[in-house]
Design an enzyme around this catalytic site. Sequence first.
Site, PDB file in Angstrom:
ATOM      1  N   ASP A 282       6.760   0.556   1.872  1.00 29.23           N
ATOM      2  CA  ASP A 282       5.662   1.185   0.983  1.00 29.23           C
ATOM      3  C   ASP A 282       5.368   2.585   1.698  1.00 29.23           C
ATOM      4  O   ASP A 282       4.947   2.476   2.779  1.00 29.23           O
ATOM      5  CB  ASP A 282       4.523   0.582   0.582  1.00 29.23           C
ATOM      6  CG  ASP A 282       3.637   1.371  -0.419  1.00 29.23           C
ATOM      7  OD1 ASP A 282       4.078   1.388  -1.589  1.00 29.23           O
ATOM      8  OD2 ASP A 282       2.625   1.539  -0.089  1.00 29.23           O
TER       9      ASP A 282
ATOM     10  N   GLU B 267      10.676   3.099   0.303  1.00 33.45           N
ATOM     11  CA  GLU B 267      10.122   3.929  -0.681  1.00 33.45           C
ATOM     12  C   GLU B 267      10.107   5.487  -0.091  1.00 33.45           C
ATOM     13  O   GLU B 267       9.291   5.843   0.385  1.00 33.45           O
ATOM     14  CB  GLU B 267       8.751   3.400  -1.105  1.00 33.45           C
ATOM     15  CG  GLU B 267       8.581   4.429  -2.256  1.00 33.45           C
ATOM     16  CD  GLU B 267       6.994   4.443  -2.685  1.00 33.45           C
ATOM     17  OE1 GLU B 267       6.605   4.977  -3.830  1.00 33.45           O
ATOM     18  OE2 GLU B 267       6.028   4.125  -1.886  1.00 33.45           O
TER      19      GLU B 267
HETATM   20  C1  GLC Z   1       3.435   3.416  -3.347  1.00 31.79           C
HETATM   21  C2  GLC Z   1       3.512   2.518  -4.569  1.00 31.79           C
HETATM   22  C3  GLC Z   1       2.517   2.627  -5.454  1.00 31.79           C
HETATM   23  C4  GLC Z   1       1.287   2.687  -4.815  1.00 31.79           C
HETATM   24  C5  GLC Z   1       0.934   3.458  -3.847  1.00 31.79           C
HETATM   25  C6  GLC Z   1      -0.214   3.304  -2.681  1.00 31.79           C
HETATM   26  O1  GLC Z   1       3.951   4.558  -3.772  1.00 31.79           O
HETATM   27  O2  GLC Z   1       4.709   2.163  -5.068  1.00 31.79           O
HETATM   28  O3  GLC Z   1       2.452   1.899  -6.662  1.00 31.79           O
HETATM   29  O4  GLC Z   1       0.168   2.954  -5.736  1.00 31.79           O
HETATM   30  O5  GLC Z   1       2.298   3.353  -2.662  1.00 31.79           O
HETATM   31  O6  GLC Z   1       0.142   2.054  -2.015  1.00 31.79           O
END
Ligand code: GLC
Length: 570
Positions: free
Chosen positions: A235, A295
């Site tokens: 993440d 991500e």
């Molecule tokens: C990432 C996740 C998202 C979350 C953020 C904070 O972007 O995909 O859903 O709110 O991280 O952890």
Amino acid sequence: MSRRSPLRMPSLMPGLLLVLLCSSVAGAQTQSVDAKGHPWWQHAVFYEIYPRSFADSNNDGVGDLEGISSKMSYLHELGVDAIWIAPCYPSPQVDFGYDVADYRNIDPMYGNLADFDHMVAEGRKHRVRVILDFVPNHTSDQHPWFQDSKSSRTASHRDWYIWRDGKAPGQPPNNWISGFGGTAWTLDPTTNQYFYHIFYTQQPDLNWRNPAVEQVMLDTTRWWYKRGVSGFRLDAVDTLFEDPALHDNPVLPGTNKQGDPNMQDKNNKNFPEVHEVLRKLRKVADESGAVLIGETWTSNVAELDRYYGEDGNELQMPMDFMFTTVNKLSPPEFRRQIAAVDGTHGWPVFVIGNHDLVRSYNRYGDGKNNDAIAKLMGAFYLTLRGTPVMYYGEEIGMENNDPTRKEEVKDPIGRTGWPEEKGRDGERTPMQWNTAPNAGFSKRGPWLPVPPSYRTHNVASESKDTNSVLSLYRKVLALRHTNEALLEGSYTALNEDDPNVMSYLRSYKGKGVLVALNMSAAPQKAIFHLSQQGFGRAMPKALIASPAASVKGNEVTLEPFGLLIAEVNQ
Ligand code: GLC
């Protein structure tokens, strides 16, 4: 016309290959590399599950791990090889699991570790691997580390988070803003210092410059690999480090949807230290033949390319989110994006939706031909050179169901940003299994309302309809698992001046697949001269086609939003 070699991954060292072949990873349903030496994830199809919304086995309105276990045969038959489950760890659920209070357990709302083990075992039976979501940047404010950290300036976990004095009384240390609105600093009265949070105030950022943090996080990934996890989706990796001197960010003109000034995240994102951490996480992953998916929001291809690591020693699968920014059916824009990512030194990873994005059904749909367009998009990104990561419900054409009143909103961004920013509830609604109440997701009122489309768009009804979105997804996924040109082949853009028909050739060792997709609302013809690619003597033979698609010689005719996937021979 761009032409790329089929596989330009750093070759695996023979020693490592042997280790991977022989490793008896707890989570491995099959070997870590196939007979030809491909790492397992390269030909796999990944599928994201938002656990609150997939299947509710105990009928409390929220999905759970036993629910996921019960759907393994559905996933296998669909053609899914690995599921990535959004965070299911203990959490106060402020950000629906992205606020982790314990990295080594399961939230009781989803079950327990025994249910997790059962899910991995069920997955193994059905050849579906389990990938967890790892949230390294921040914890919940309820995590014992933060509870200790905030208790005093000399607490043993004090330096596990980022604490600073304000600039002046009542003023945060600098101008950084949170991605979710407002300042990124919160003053904690116990010690009268501010802590940093790039997301909600309940998600304090960990201090990755502290080696103790790094160590515990690396060990945590190892702990899960031993438990049967085949990899992690990492993440918000770009946010791990900040400028220790806390320089202000440059302010840009205008305001964002939350009403905050626009800023260039110069001093709190994308530090080179991120790559050191990724190399360390990768080393641990390699002990188990596991995969790391990133991500990775990037603004250009060079940035994306860096996430693979210079020697291919960082992320195997950084997701190409630039592809998701093409929010219209535009062959020229798609061609540009694909050519760019095809030119990186790693294996591309394509995504069209996830739990933070408006569903692809709505982003690409024109409101009239959404089903045809959903099929077109499936036929498109699932036949590109690379690994796809699907989002649950995409395969049945699930649509966004945005809240209509502020009081209904669950996602805090929607509450702070209303009405301009409605939050992400719309793309997180319960999976539509059948026409029973609550779409067969739960016997109780689910945590988010089921969109009305469940009556027509659900697994049971679409399974019976050979012309459904689901049937098309099943056909394409079956083909991509067996067709070598789709699995391995190079990507060559065709007819690059055609503004309406997106077409390309995938070819491998004399075998070819032609994909032609009419991205317009009018019928189109496309003529292909494949002799330059060494193909084209015989007429393309349709493998999968929309109802009115036809092939005559080298001419393909497609109805509005029609599609053709055809075999071509030398
Ligand atoms: C990432 C996740 C998202 C979350 C953020 C904070 O972007 O995909 O859903 O709110 O991280 O952890």
